[in-house]
Design a protein around this motif. Structure first.
Motif, short mmCIF file in Angstrom:
data_model
loop_
_atom_site.label_atom_id
_atom_site.label_comp_id
_atom_site.label_asym_id
_atom_site.label_seq_id
_atom_site.Cartn_x
_atom_site.Cartn_y
_atom_site.Cartn_z
N ASN A 1 28.53 23.46 23.15
CA ASN A 1 28.22 22.98 21.79
C ASN A 1 27.00 23.64 21.15
OD1 ASN A 1 30.44 21.23 21.81
ND2 ASN A 1 29.25 19.62 22.79
N HIS B 1 27.39 28.89 12.34
CA HIS B 1 27.75 27.49 12.50
C HIS B 1 29.08 27.21 11.81
CE1 HIS B 1 23.59 26.74 13.77
NE2 HIS B 1 23.29 27.63 12.83
N ARG B 2 29.95 26.48 12.47
CA ARG B 2 31.24 26.09 11.91
C ARG B 2 31.08 24.70 11.28
NH1 ARG B 2 36.01 23.22 13.10
NH2 ARG B 2 37.92 24.40 12.72
N ASP B 3 31.63 24.54 10.09
CA ASP B 3 31.56 23.26 9.39
C ASP B 3 32.94 22.89 8.86
OD1 ASP B 3 30.22 21.00 8.26
OD2 ASP B 3 30.31 21.99 6.31
N MET B 4 33.29 21.62 8.98
CA MET B 4 34.54 21.15 8.41
C MET B 4 34.24 19.96 7.50
SD MET B 4 38.05 19.66 10.03
CE MET B 4 38.71 21.19 10.63
N GLU B 5 34.61 20.11 6.24
CA GLU B 5 34.39 19.04 5.27
C GLU B 5 35.64 18.91 4.41
OE1 GLU B 5 31.46 18.25 1.53
OE2 GLU B 5 30.57 19.07 3.35
N SER C 1 25.18 26.88 19.13
CA SER C 1 25.63 27.76 18.05
C SER C 1 26.06 29.12 18.58
CB SER C 1 24.50 27.96 17.04
OG SER C 1 24.12 26.73 16.49
N VAL D 1 37.46 24.37 6.35
CA VAL D 1 36.56 24.95 7.35
C VAL D 1 35.75 26.07 6.71
CG1 VAL D 1 36.44 26.20 9.55
CG2 VAL D 1 38.14 24.40 9.23
N SER D 2 34.45 26.09 7.00
CA SER D 2 33.59 27.19 6.54
C SER D 2 32.65 27.56 7.67
CB SER D 2 32.79 26.78 5.29
OG SER D 2 31.91 25.72 5.60
N TYR D 3 32.05 28.73 7.53
CA TYR D 3 31.12 29.24 8.54
C TYR D 3 29.83 29.62 7.84
CZ TYR D 3 35.54 29.46 10.93
OH TYR D 3 36.76 29.13 11.45
N ALA D 4 28.71 29.09 8.34
CA ALA D 4 27.41 29.38 7.76
C ALA D 4 26.61 30.25 8.73
CB ALA D 4 26.65 28.09 7.48
#
Length: 72
Positions: free
Chosen positions: A31, A47-51, A33, A55-58
């Protein structure tokens, strides 16, 4: 991040930034980064983000003050 996501994000960054030396690596700790390298130099994390199902990657890039002095 799955291996397929890792490969897709890496390929996109290489195309976008025009640099085949960009490499994403999975950290040893669970878990943690994903690490972003250019050649052998660590430059940041991904960093993977799901909202809302999207899905997006920062990317967070690290610039050390000591590296800035090498420019002058």
């Amino acid at each position: 991040m799955t291996p397929a996501e890792l490969a897709a994000v890496q390929a996109h960054l290489r195309r976008l930034l025009g640099n085949d030396k960009i490499k994403l690596t999975t950290p040893q700790r669970k878990n943690a980064s994903v690490e972003l390298f250019v050649g052998s130099e660590f430059v940041g994390t991904v960093h993977r983000d799901m909202e809302d199902g999207e899905v997006s990657y920062a990317i967070q890039i690290v610039v050390l003050a000591e590296d800035l002095s090498q420019i002058n």
